[in-house]
Write a protein that holds these residues in place. Structure first.
Motif, PDB file in Angstrom:
ATOM      1  N   GLY A  37      -7.052  -0.939  -0.063  1.00 26.05           N
ATOM      2  CA  GLY A  37      -6.091  -0.123   0.804  1.00 26.05           C
ATOM      3  C   GLY A  37      -7.233   1.419   1.315  1.00 26.05           C
ATOM      4  N   GLY A  38      -8.662   1.589   0.696  1.00 32.03           N
ATOM      5  CA  GLY A  38      -9.016   2.630   0.979  1.00 32.03           C
ATOM      6  C   GLY A  38     -10.117   2.580   0.293  1.00 32.03           C
ATOM      7  N   ASP A  39     -11.488   3.333   1.259  1.00 33.59           N
ATOM      8  CA  ASP A  39     -12.666   3.396   0.299  1.00 33.59           C
ATOM      9  C   ASP A  39     -12.362   4.793  -1.159  1.00 33.59           C
ATOM     10  OD1 ASP A  39     -14.234   2.410   2.293  1.00 33.59           O
ATOM     11  OD2 ASP A  39     -14.970   4.289   3.239  1.00 33.59           O
ATOM     12  N   GLN A  40     -10.694   5.264  -0.394  1.00 34.32           N
ATOM     13  CA  GLN A  40     -10.851   6.252  -2.469  1.00 34.32           C
ATOM     14  C   GLN A  40     -10.710   5.641  -3.060  1.00 34.32           C
ATOM     15  OE1 GLN A  40      -9.030   9.556  -0.048  1.00 34.32           O
ATOM     16  NE2 GLN A  40      -9.929  10.698  -0.187  1.00 34.32           N
ATOM     17  N   SER A  41      -9.734   4.606  -2.985  1.00 36.69           N
ATOM     18  CA  SER A  41      -8.826   3.485  -3.775  1.00 36.69           C
ATOM     19  C   SER A  41     -10.061   2.508  -4.511  1.00 36.69           C
ATOM     20  CB  SER A  41      -8.155   2.316  -3.531  1.00 36.69           C
ATOM     21  OG  SER A  41      -7.357   1.841  -4.021  1.00 36.69           O
ATOM     22  N   VAL A  72       0.588  -0.966   0.209  1.00 34.26           N
ATOM     23  CA  VAL A  72       0.145  -0.001   0.598  1.00 34.26           C
ATOM     24  C   VAL A  72       0.806   1.420  -0.085  1.00 34.26           C
ATOM     25  CG1 VAL A  72      -2.037   0.799   1.078  1.00 34.26           C
ATOM     26  CG2 VAL A  72      -1.508  -0.902   1.158  1.00 34.26           C
ATOM     27  N   ASP A  73       0.764   2.187  -0.645  1.00 35.90           N
ATOM     28  CA  ASP A  73       1.187   3.986  -0.932  1.00 35.90           C
ATOM     29  C   ASP A  73       0.313   4.354  -1.388  1.00 35.90           C
ATOM     30  OD1 ASP A  73       2.830   5.116  -0.820  1.00 35.90           O
ATOM     31  OD2 ASP A  73       4.754   4.603  -2.001  1.00 35.90           O
ATOM     32  N   PHE A  74       0.614   5.697  -1.415  1.00 34.18           N
ATOM     33  CA  PHE A  74      -0.419   6.632  -1.991  1.00 34.18           C
ATOM     34  C   PHE A  74      -0.524   6.758  -3.781  1.00 34.18           C
ATOM     35  CE2 PHE A  74      -0.561   8.339   2.216  1.00 34.18           C
ATOM     36  CZ  PHE A  74      -1.787   8.958   2.205  1.00 34.18           C
ATOM     37  N   ARG A 100     -18.035  -5.314  -4.452  1.00 32.53           N
ATOM     38  CA  ARG A 100     -17.595  -5.051  -3.553  1.00 32.53           C
ATOM     39  C   ARG A 100     -16.222  -5.401  -2.345  1.00 32.53           C
ATOM     40  NH1 ARG A 100     -20.076   0.248  -4.147  1.00 32.53           N
ATOM     41  NH2 ARG A 100     -21.479  -0.565  -5.802  1.00 32.53           N
ATOM     42  N   GLU A 101     -17.678  -6.385  -1.538  1.00 34.01           N
ATOM     43  CA  GLU A 101     -16.663  -6.611  -0.155  1.00 34.01           C
ATOM     44  C   GLU A 101     -15.086  -6.658  -0.921  1.00 34.01           C
ATOM     45  OE1 GLU A 101     -19.241  -9.416   0.679  1.00 34.01           O
ATOM     46  OE2 GLU A 101     -20.309  -8.030   2.535  1.00 34.01           O
ATOM     47  N   TRP A 102     -14.898  -7.331  -2.098  1.00 37.74           N
ATOM     48  CA  TRP A 102     -13.751  -8.153  -2.265  1.00 37.74           C
ATOM     49  C   TRP A 102     -12.715  -6.758  -2.268  1.00 37.74           C
ATOM     50  CZ3 TRP A 102     -12.848 -10.626  -7.615  1.00 37.74           C
ATOM     51  CH2 TRP A 102     -11.747 -11.199  -7.762  1.00 37.74           C
ATOM     52  N   ALA A 103     -13.234  -6.080  -2.944  1.00 42.66           N
ATOM     53  CA  ALA A 103     -12.853  -3.763  -3.582  1.00 42.66           C
ATOM     54  C   ALA A 103     -12.006  -3.652  -2.230  1.00 42.66           C
ATOM     55  CB  ALA A 103     -13.374  -3.873  -4.159  1.00 42.66           C
ATOM     56  N   ALA A 126      -4.387  12.714  -4.528  1.00 40.73           N
ATOM     57  CA  ALA A 126      -3.433  11.454  -4.132  1.00 40.73           C
ATOM     58  C   ALA A 126      -4.216  10.596  -3.583  1.00 40.73           C
ATOM     59  CB  ALA A 126      -1.931  11.643  -3.104  1.00 40.73           C
ATOM     60  N   VAL A 127      -4.602   9.492  -3.712  1.00 37.92           N
ATOM     61  CA  VAL A 127      -5.328   8.491  -2.767  1.00 37.92           C
ATOM     62  C   VAL A 127      -4.112   6.559  -2.644  1.00 37.92           C
ATOM     63  CG1 VAL A 127      -7.541   9.212  -3.627  1.00 37.92           C
ATOM     64  CG2 VAL A 127      -5.772   7.290  -4.711  1.00 37.92           C
ATOM     65  N   GLN A 128      -5.077   6.648  -0.617  1.00 42.38           N
ATOM     66  CA  GLN A 128      -3.380   5.274  -0.342  1.00 42.38           C
ATOM     67  C   GLN A 128      -4.667   4.034  -1.429  1.00 42.38           C
ATOM     68  OE1 GLN A 128      -2.598   5.298   3.267  1.00 42.38           O
ATOM     69  NE2 GLN A 128      -3.531   3.771   3.774  1.00 42.38           N
TER      70      GLN A 128
END
Length: 475
Positions: free
Chosen positions: A434-438, A298-300, A426-429, A335-337
């Motif tokens: 790495g976060g909702d924004q991703s 995980v990264d930005f 959706r649960e898999w995603a 930028a998102v995580q």
């Protein structure tokens, strides 16, 4: 068998051409006298054998033959028609530069036959009998392939002549005399994905495969990605490669994967008959890709980077100009995580093949490679809206009108019959993103990509992109 005969000597051509036409298995003979006309035929027509006089003029407007034009055409033929045999004619002892061409020759198996064929051969013009003997041998191999029957059960699958030739070649490689073919996925690319069975004379199946037929660069990319990435997945996640066809078919190719169940169908088709199977299949696909997911980091990342995995900058700029969405695309600077790992890259329901017992395998590995982990489950879910097969099988009807509610999965699916599958995606995603924004950024990238195609009303897609951009800006 289609022959391109490049010869500027009318007298010699008028003697040889009837002898060529008399050979069983020889069909069309296209005779041209200059390099320019021959190059056009190589680029645009189906050619199975090139008979080339090296000393030819550069164009039909010139009467100055020179061996350099034939040599240049030789290299062009090698580039445009890899593996296609080239018979080189010369009126004298083979000159130094002609001998140099021999190093480009090798031996290949053509049209499903086990016989190795030279791709470059030289004949003095007085050795016509030997040339005709070689043409007969090639024509026999071609005729055996051409005699293979294509059985589509009367359906027009939109197969091109070269695609039919590749299917017949596949059947010959499996000692078949017929090839049963059905579409697995319509798709949005130049490639066609089929289920095909090679049948023997007793109508017994010899091998069952999923085949991808398309431009040679697409198939080469598929092969490379399969070898580098797909083979690292767990047993059963993807089928094994049965064979690949990349010689004697011009700028085309095919790759065939072994299937183990004749009742294998795309997930689109399975869902049309039994929507409840979707949740189970998603779980199995997720498990199959676990080896990639476990290696994620995980990264930005800028949303532009996530978008770029599906839509390059040039295409994105063209979409922006066409639909006037410059203001929406400003969100790409954020930028998102995001989790990154190896991904399938084109995980729509047509690339998930489901056996009769509900087990699933993946195909179409041309886009496999490093990417953003949430893209796969997001693409799998949204293919239920945007892929043409979703419309074909009546899967998207209740989802289209509620697309702007997509960020809230409960509001999006409501009581839709596909709710279990969509919820599983959706649960898999969210589990791997790495976060909702991703997840939102993955949906944004996927939706923007759909504006390249004409499968959904663009106004609906633009509104969806706008909703996702709004949610990303607010989060």
């Amino acid at each position: 068998m289609r022959i391109l005969f490049v010869e500027d000597n009318d007298g010699f051509a008028s003697d040889l051409e009837p002898a060529l036409r008399a050979i069983f298995g020889v069909g069309e003979i296209q005779r041209v006298a200059d390099k320019e006309s021959a190059a056009a035929a190589l680029a645009n027509d189906l050619i199975d054998l090139v008979i080339l006089d090296l000393s030819i003029p550069p164009s039909k407007h010139s009467d100055a033959p020179d061996p350099e034009h034939g040599q240049a055409l030789f290299h062009e033929a090698r580039k445009l028609r890899p593996g296609t045999p080239i018979f080189i004619l010369t009126g004298a002892e083979v000159e130094k530069f002609s001998r140099g061409l021999a190093k480009f020759g090798n031996q290949v198996r053509l049209w499903g036959d086990g016989t190795e064929v030279e791709t470059v051969s030289f004949f003095l013009k007085e050795e016509v009998d030997e040339l005709l003997s070689r043409v007969r041998a090639l024509a026999e191999i071609y005729a055996n392939m051409s005699a293979v029957a294509i059985n589509t059960r009367g359906k027009d699958l939109g197969l091109s002549p070269v695609q039919e030739q590749m299917l017949k070649t596949f059947a010959r490689m499996a000692d078949g005399v017929a090839c049963d073919v059905s579409l697995l996925s319509g798709g949005l690319s130049d490639a066609k994905v089929v289920k095909t069975t090679a049948m023997d004379r007793g109508r017994k199946p010899q091998v069952l495969c999923a085949g991808k037929l398309g431009p040679s660069e697409v198939i080469a990319s598929e092969q490379a990605a399969y070898e580098k990435h797909a083979r690292k997945l767990g047993i059963g996640a993807c089928p094994t490669v049965y064979c690949a066809i990349d010689m004697g078919v011009g700028q085309n190719g095919a790759i065939f994967y072994t299937l183990t169940d004749d009742d294998t169908k795309s997930l689109f088709e399975r869902l049309a008959a039994d929507p409840g199977i979707g949740e189970v299949v998603v779980g199995r696909v997720r498990a199959g890709l676990q080896r990639w997911t476990e290696a994620a980091t995980v990264d930005f990342a800028r949303i532009a980077d996530i978008r770029r995995r599906l839509v390059d900058d040039d295409d994105a700029a063209a979409i922006e100009a066409k639909f006037g969405i410059a203001a929406l695309r400003k969100i790409e600077e954020k930028a998102v995580q995001a989790s990154q790992s190896c991904i399938h890259g084109d995980l729509h329901c047509g690339n998930v093949l489901v056996k009769s017992d509900g087990d699933a395998v993946l195909i179409d590995f041309g886009d496999v490679g490093p990417g953003y982990t949430a893209l796969d489950p997001t693409a799998l879910e949204l293919s239920l809206v945007f892929h043409p097969d979703a419309a074909k099988f009546g899967l998207r009807d209740n989802l289209m009108g509620n697309l702007e509610a997509w960020p809230d999965v409960e509001g999006f699916v409501r009581d839709d019959r596909l709710k279990p599958m969509i919820t599983a995606c959706r649960e898999w995603a969210h589990d791997v993103a790495g976060g909702d924004q991703s997840v939102l950024a993955s949906a944004y990238a996927y939706a923007l990509r759909q504006l390249k195609y004409d499968t959904v009303d663009p106004a609906v897609t633009v509104a969806f992109v706008a909703k996702l951009a709004e949610r990303l800006a607010a989060s």
